[in-house]
Design a protein around this motif. Structure first.
Motif, PDB file in Angstrom:
ATOM      1  N   UNK A  98       2.548 -14.797   4.900  1.00 21.29           N
ATOM      2  CA  UNK A  98       2.328 -13.766   3.697  1.00 21.29           C
ATOM      3  C   UNK A  98       1.060 -13.212   3.346  1.00 21.29           C
ATOM      4  N   UNK A  99       0.262 -13.284   4.285  1.00 24.14           N
ATOM      5  CA  UNK A  99      -1.155 -12.839   4.094  1.00 24.14           C
ATOM      6  C   UNK A  99      -1.108 -11.822   5.090  1.00 24.14           C
ATOM      7  N   UNK A 100      -1.576 -10.355   4.557  1.00 24.57           N
ATOM      8  CA  UNK A 100      -1.745  -9.474   5.829  1.00 24.57           C
ATOM      9  C   UNK A 100      -2.945  -8.954   5.934  1.00 24.57           C
ATOM     10  N   UNK A 101      -3.386  -8.778   7.146  1.00 19.35           N
ATOM     11  CA  UNK A 101      -4.841  -8.316   7.480  1.00 19.35           C
ATOM     12  C   UNK A 101      -4.960  -6.988   8.045  1.00 19.35           C
ATOM     13  N   UNK A 102      -4.154  -6.100   7.905  1.00 15.50           N
ATOM     14  CA  UNK A 102      -4.222  -4.914   8.378  1.00 15.50           C
ATOM     15  C   UNK A 102      -4.325  -3.567   7.241  1.00 15.50           C
ATOM     16  N   UNK A 103      -3.186  -3.698   6.385  1.00 12.72           N
ATOM     17  CA  UNK A 103      -2.785  -2.433   5.753  1.00 12.72           C
ATOM     18  C   UNK A 103      -3.441  -2.553   4.408  1.00 12.72           C
ATOM     19  N   UNK A 104      -4.067  -1.340   3.939  1.00 13.83           N
ATOM     20  CA  UNK A 104      -4.254  -0.900   2.319  1.00 13.83           C
ATOM     21  C   UNK A 104      -3.048  -1.535   1.626  1.00 13.83           C
ATOM     22  N   UNK A 105      -3.101  -2.036   0.409  1.00 16.01           N
ATOM     23  CA  UNK A 105      -2.135  -2.580  -0.129  1.00 16.01           C
ATOM     24  C   UNK A 105      -1.184  -1.475  -0.741  1.00 16.01           C
ATOM     25  N   UNK A 106      -1.418  -0.476  -0.933  1.00 15.49           N
ATOM     26  CA  UNK A 106      -0.355   0.553  -1.199  1.00 15.49           C
ATOM     27  C   UNK A 106       0.593   0.777  -0.035  1.00 15.49           C
ATOM     28  N   UNK A 107       0.127   0.745   1.131  1.00 11.90           N
ATOM     29  CA  UNK A 107       0.805   0.790   2.335  1.00 11.90           C
ATOM     30  C   UNK A 107       1.901  -0.490   2.560  1.00 11.90           C
ATOM     31  N   UNK A 108       1.182  -1.367   2.484  1.00  5.82           N
ATOM     32  CA  UNK A 108       1.822  -2.693   2.668  1.00  5.82           C
ATOM     33  C   UNK A 108       2.762  -3.046   1.572  1.00  5.82           C
ATOM     34  N   UNK A 109       2.634  -2.468   0.294  1.00  5.64           N
ATOM     35  CA  UNK A 109       3.548  -2.941  -0.930  1.00  5.64           C
ATOM     36  C   UNK A 109       5.075  -2.341  -0.756  1.00  5.64           C
ATOM     37  N   UNK A 110       5.156  -1.086  -0.039  1.00  2.00           N
ATOM     38  CA  UNK A 110       6.488  -0.612   0.153  1.00  2.00           C
ATOM     39  C   UNK A 110       7.205  -1.526   1.259  1.00  2.00           C
ATOM     40  N   UNK A 111       6.299  -1.861   2.347  1.00  5.64           N
ATOM     41  CA  UNK A 111       7.168  -2.819   3.210  1.00  5.64           C
ATOM     42  C   UNK A 111       7.528  -4.168   2.509  1.00  5.64           C
ATOM     43  N   UNK A 112       6.788  -4.589   1.820  1.00  2.00           N
ATOM     44  CA  UNK A 112       6.918  -5.907   1.237  1.00  2.00           C
ATOM     45  C   UNK A 112       8.213  -5.923   0.291  1.00  2.00           C
ATOM     46  N   UNK A 113       8.160  -4.858  -0.594  1.00  2.00           N
ATOM     47  CA  UNK A 113       9.140  -4.624  -1.694  1.00  2.00           C
ATOM     48  C   UNK A 113      10.546  -4.564  -0.740  1.00  2.00           C
ATOM     49  N   UNK A 114      10.648  -3.491   0.117  1.00  2.00           N
ATOM     50  CA  UNK A 114      11.589  -3.245   0.917  1.00  2.00           C
ATOM     51  C   UNK A 114      12.146  -4.208   1.800  1.00  2.00           C
TER      52      UNK A 114
END
Ligand code: ATP
Length: 705
Positions: free
Chosen positions: A434-450
């Motif tokens: 559940x912890x990701x080491x790549x993306x800015x949180x705004x980029x990640x948040x979309x994938x996380x939500x969807x």
């Protein structure tokens, strides 16, 4: 299980037929010259060099048949690992031999031919040859064989595993184990939990690793822990790249690893872990080396001989030497295989009809399959039948295996083992990282939500990183935002409509990509840190034609070709823009997930929000960018756009209640008044529709989409 095997065999057959049909359709109807133009054939080659290399194989270097030493090969799609047929120029049908490309440069192509072939191979330096890429049916044969073995499996090491994976018994209770001492002290809590869980499960454990969450890091720790417990591990993945990645990461820990596979297919830096290389270092190595020298010398002698009898006798001598070479290597092989703690191979490379047949049936304790969600389930059974427990790692929210037959895919061939088993057992057998080491949180948040139930967290080292934080990059608007959407709605930048072209291109989007890249490069972002990704191969070709000569280090690829990779900045061209609102295979959520989640600090999406807004998932993406990123209209970039008629724009602007649409109406009006008095020209450096069409007609034949 019987029903599964029967159905899979049928679907595989359909897939095989579709592949053969596709190859035949484009190979039979075109001339050899045309095939060369399409990059799958190399004509008029001569032999520049031949020697015994790559552990006993005949290695032949081909160059273009020209007297100019600077002559280069025509542009082609040959790559290391491809299977090729070698033909004499004047004999059109049967190949002299088949081999594997072991390397290619602008001027030479090296091909490795196996022993069984090169007795008969007598290549003259004055003759000319051609090489043709061939379809590979070994994979199909091995998968089919594994399915048949699964259908007939009665008792053996994999019995319990088969029962669990076909639902006739539940995954067993956890067995207790002592607290672990981790090799990698930096593991986060979700990774540690996944390692502990995987080691405790009796038959099966699944590591679900969303993008950038350290799935491979976790798999490596699991393997090291398993070896520490005295287990013998067979580790597989569907591609050579994924296997090499694991070899590279395990090698750091100086583990006793062994990589199976044709040496021509392995990364050069890792070849010393290959079975052939380890054998070459074994006690037998000196004798083997002497036999090789004998083979080369006898071969050279045979070439100089004129007499038929002498030639025949030398050929027999070579055959005998090769036999001895093989026997000695085989004896050493068993020892080498047994000594290794981790044996790594592709799914099909782990076939028990290869070197692994030399091991006892219960040799392996654990099979680990990485990138499992990208593998055909049937291909996983090749290794699964060889152990009592498996650990599967992957992300079923990213792209599944590529399948040519739509019918076979729709009927279940694209459903991975990982997805199937998760559907049945859910959390009982899965641990998600559940912890990701790549993306800015705004980029990640979309994938996380969807796609990931809102469970992803961005590690503090990446959560707010931006392009402007990179050394040498200046602070500009573009380098300070993680999300940018350049909207072409109502700008008239439609996709190309070509009757004989299945793939899609959009010249207007090519221009926008170009302009955005120029802005990033001007701000100091290195071309090698940027990826341009498009879902359609035609668009990829057009983008390459436009950008490659100016930015050779810029990577331009299809979404499917970029899975598993990352870049600091990613520019996406969605291509689809049409009055029917069709989005085609852009409507595959997993493809969009892969595309967006390649980006570390900045992602720019270029799309027609009006067209893609017809698809719920894509519409939500546009809304997300609207709320969390910056939206610009293509009007802000291109001076020469002639806006669409008002009827279309009015109807959507009224429906979509967002600021962008309002902005567009203003832009359209502004632009319209400007255009009426100031018609502009296409920039001659930038690809325009007429430039693109020539490229389309010669690039479409070998394309799936
Ligand atoms: N616990 C950790 N602490 C710090 N960095 C980590 C940790 N785990 C992974 N990383 C880093 O995150 C990056 C991705 O890791 P890794 O290659 O293991 O992920 P992956 O999930 O296999 O990648 P992909 O999404 O491409 O499949 C690497 O740079 C790795 O060093």
């Amino acid at each position: 299980m019987e029903a599964f095997v029967k159905k899979q065999l049928e679907l595989l057959q359909q897939e095989r037929e579709a592949e053969i049909e596709e190859t035949r359709a484009w190979q039979e109807n075109v001339s050899l010259k045309e095939l060369q133009r399409k990059g799958v054939c190399l004509l008029k080659l001569q032999v520049a060099n031949q020697r015994t290399g790559l552990y006993g194989r005949l290695l032949v270097t081909f160059t273009p048949k020209k007297y100019d030493p600077e002559a280069v090969l025509p542009s082609n799609s040959f790559g290391s690992g491809d299977i090729v047929g070698l033909y004499e120029t004047n004999s059109p049908s049967e190949p002299l031999a088949t081999g594997i490309v072991s390397g290619i440069t602008q001027k030479t192509v090296n091909v490795a031919f196996d022993e069984s072939h090169n007795d008969a191979l007598n290549l003259g330096s004055e003759c000319t040859y051609r090489l043709l890429k061939l379809a590979n049916d070994i994979t199909y044969k091995r998968i089919k064989k594994a399915l048949t073995s699964l259908g007939q499996y009665h008792s053996g090491p994999a019995s319990n595993l088969i029962d669990v994976l076909f639902y006739s018994s539940e995954p067993k209770d956890l067995v207790q184990s002592r607290p672990l001492e981790f090799f990698n002290l930096a593991l986060d809590d979700s990774q540690k939990a996944a390692v502990i869980f995987s080691l405790k499960q009796r038959e099966v454990a699944i590591i679900h690793g969303p993008p950038g969450t350290g799935k491979t890091t976790t798999v490596v720790e699991i393997i090291l822990q398993a070896v520490k417990q005295g287990l013998k591990v067979l580790c597989c993945a569907p591609s050579n790249v994924a296997v090499d990645n694991l070899v590279e990461r395990l090698a750091v820990y100086k583990e006793k690893i062994l990589r199976l596979g044709h040496p021509a297919r392995l990364l050069q830096s890792l070849q010393h872990h290959s079975l052939d290389a380890v054998l070459a270092r074994s006690d037998n190595a000196h004798i083997v080396a002497d036999i090789r020298i004998d083979i080369d010398q006898t071969f050279a002698k045979m070439k100089k001989q004129q007499g038929k009898e002498e030639k025949r006798s030398l050929r027999t001598e070579i055959k005998g030497l090769r036999k001895e070479l093989k026997e000695r290597e085989e004896a050493a092989m068993v020892e080498t295989l047994k000594r290794a703690n981790v044996i790594l191979a592709t799914n099909t490379g782990s076939s028990p009809d290869g070197p692994l047949q030399l091991l006892p049936k219960d040799h392996f304790d654990l099979v680990v399959i990485d990138e499992c969600a990208q593998a055909l389930e049937a291909s996983c059974w090749i290794s699964l039948l060889q152990a009592k427990k498996c650990i599967l790692a992957g992300d079923h929210k990213q792209l599944p295996p590529t399948i040519i037959s739509h019918k076979a895919a729709a009927n279940g061939l694209s459903l991975s083992l990982m997805e199937r088993v998760i559907e049945k057992y859910g959390d009982k057998i899965v641990k998600m990282l559940t912890v990701q080491y790549r993306m800015h949180q705004s980029i990640m948040q979309w994938a996380s939500q969807e796609l990931y139930g809102g469970r992803l967290l961005a590690h503090s080292s990446v959560a707010s990183h931006l392009l402007k934080d990179l050394a040498g990059v200046s602070i500009t608007e573009e380098t300070s935002i993680p999300l940018l959407l350049i909207d072409t709605a109502h700008c008239g930048l439609f996709e190309l409509e070509l009757e004989d072209e299945q793939s899609k291109g959009n010249p207007g989007e090519v221009r926008l990509v170009d302009l955005h890249i120029q802005t990033l490069i001007k701000a100091g972002v290195k071309a090698q840190d940027i990826a341009v990704i498009a879902p359609y191969n035609l668009q990829v070709d057009m983008l390459r034609q436009c950008l490659r000569h100016r930015y050779p280090e810029l990577e331009i690829k299809s979404v499917d070709g970029f899975q598993g990779r990352e870049k600091e900045a990613v520019v996406l061209s969605f291509v689809r823009s049409n009055s029917k609102g069709e989005v085609g295979f852009l409507g595959e959520d997993r493809r969009i997930n892969v595309a967006i989640t390649r980006a570390r600090r900045h992602v720019a999406v270029i799309c027609d929000s009006h067209t893609v807004g017809n698809h719920k998932f894509l519409k939500d993406l546009v809304t997300y960018f609207n709320e969390h990123g910056e939206i610009r209209s293509a009007f802000e970039y291109l001076e020469d756009i002639v806006p669409e008629k008002y009827s279309r724009e009015n109807d959507s602007a009224g429906k979509q209640d967002n600021q962008t649409q309002k902005k567009f109406v203003a832009k359209i009006k502004k632009s319209e008044s400007e255009h009426s008095s100031n018609p502009t020209q296409l920039d001659s450096n930038i690809i325009g529709p007429s430039d693109c069409r020539g490229e389309i007609s010669c690039a479409c034949m070998h394309r799936r989409w």
